[in-house]
Design an enzyme around this catalytic site. Structure first.
Site, PDB file in Angstrom:
ATOM      1  N   GLU A 102      67.270  38.518  40.859  1.00  0.00           N
ATOM      2  CA  GLU A 102      68.424  38.790  39.991  1.00  0.00           C
ATOM      3  C   GLU A 102      68.030  38.439  38.559  1.00  0.00           C
ATOM      4  O   GLU A 102      67.304  37.473  38.336  1.00  0.00           O
ATOM      5  CB  GLU A 102      69.646  37.932  40.363  1.00  0.00           C
ATOM      6  CG  GLU A 102      70.349  38.349  41.621  1.00  0.00           C
ATOM      7  CD  GLU A 102      69.720  37.734  42.855  1.00  0.00           C
ATOM      8  OE1 GLU A 102      69.010  36.716  42.719  1.00  0.00           O
ATOM      9  OE2 GLU A 102      69.913  38.277  43.953  1.00  0.00           O
ATOM     10  N   TYR A 157      59.571  42.818  34.329  1.00  0.00           N
ATOM     11  CA  TYR A 157      59.643  43.214  35.736  1.00  0.00           C
ATOM     12  C   TYR A 157      59.393  44.718  35.903  1.00  0.00           C
ATOM     13  O   TYR A 157      58.668  45.143  36.799  1.00  0.00           O
ATOM     14  CB  TYR A 157      61.000  42.825  36.332  1.00  0.00           C
ATOM     15  CG  TYR A 157      61.273  41.336  36.313  1.00  0.00           C
ATOM     16  CD1 TYR A 157      60.280  40.418  36.654  1.00  0.00           C
ATOM     17  CD2 TYR A 157      62.531  40.833  35.968  1.00  0.00           C
ATOM     18  CE1 TYR A 157      60.533  39.054  36.641  1.00  0.00           C
ATOM     19  CE2 TYR A 157      62.787  39.468  35.954  1.00  0.00           C
ATOM     20  CZ  TYR A 157      61.785  38.579  36.290  1.00  0.00           C
ATOM     21  OH  TYR A 157      62.027  37.239  36.279  1.00  0.00           O
TER      22      TYR A 157
END
Ligand SMILES: CC(C)(COP(=O)(O)OP(=O)(O)OC[C@H]1O[C@@H](n2cnc3c(N)ncnc32)[C@H](O)[C@@H]1OP(=O)(O)O)[C@@H](O)C(=O)NCCC(=O)NCCS
Length: 147
Positions: free
Chosen positions: A103, A115
């Site tokens: 998350e 990411y």
């Protein structure tokens, strides 16, 4: 150098943690629980005998969860975050874990870009996930084809 963190590293890690996450910061107990856990790993990035970044990953069944990632303020934008996540991806490959999720705050552009550059994609939203009610993106990365 990236290595498994130990008890001696926890004070330095806690300093970075509160600098990075404020009211959402993990406390010492949270990190001690990781050290004691069979399913979680705490990796530290050491430079000049000091930890300047770290990451926590947990493996449950065939999935990994990236629980924590931080680099001290003065050491950002030098590739350390990317090295930590890449290290974890290699570690997971070695133990034959092919899915990882995490998350991240919707507003955390730096982390989201990092990411994405390593193959993660946004797959969902957790509403009001953080203490200040901000939503989280749920990101996933699959080694090979998405199941
Ligand atoms: C997110 C974080 C770990 C990135 O660490 P870092 O060592 O500074 O990142 P890197 O230098 O390895 O950068 C890798 C990529 O991330 C992205 N990135 C990093 N900082 C960025 C910024 N300020 N703005 C936009 N993108 C950024 C870029 O895509 C970058 O690739 P590039 O250098 O080729 O442009 C760091 O900013 C941090 O500790 N933030 C606070 C804690 C946190 O948010 N953790 C993640 C919780 S989910």
């Amino acid at each position: 150098m990236i290595r498994t963190a130990t008890l001696e590293d926890i004070s330095q890690i806690c300093l970075i943690e509160s600098e990075c996450f404020g009211e959402d910061a993990w406390n010492r107990q949270n990190f001690l629980a990781v050290l004691a856990s069979d399913i979680s790993k705490l990796f530290g990035y050491e430079k000049d005998k000091e930890i300047i970044g770290y990451a926590v990953v947990t493996v449950i069944f065939d999935e990994a969860h990236l629980d924590n990632l931080a680099v001290s303020l003065e050491n950002r934008k030098k590739g350390i975050g990317r090295q930590l996540v890449s290290y974890i991806l290699r570690y997971l490959k070695d133990i034959e874990i092919h899915k990882i999720t995490l998350e991240v705050r919707k507003s955390n552009t730096a982390a989201i870009n990092l990411y994405k550059s390593l193959g993660f994609a946004i797959e969902g939203v957790r509403k009001n996930y953080y203490k200040n009610q901000e939503d989280a993106y749920i990101m996933w990365r699959y080694d090979g084809k998405k199941p």
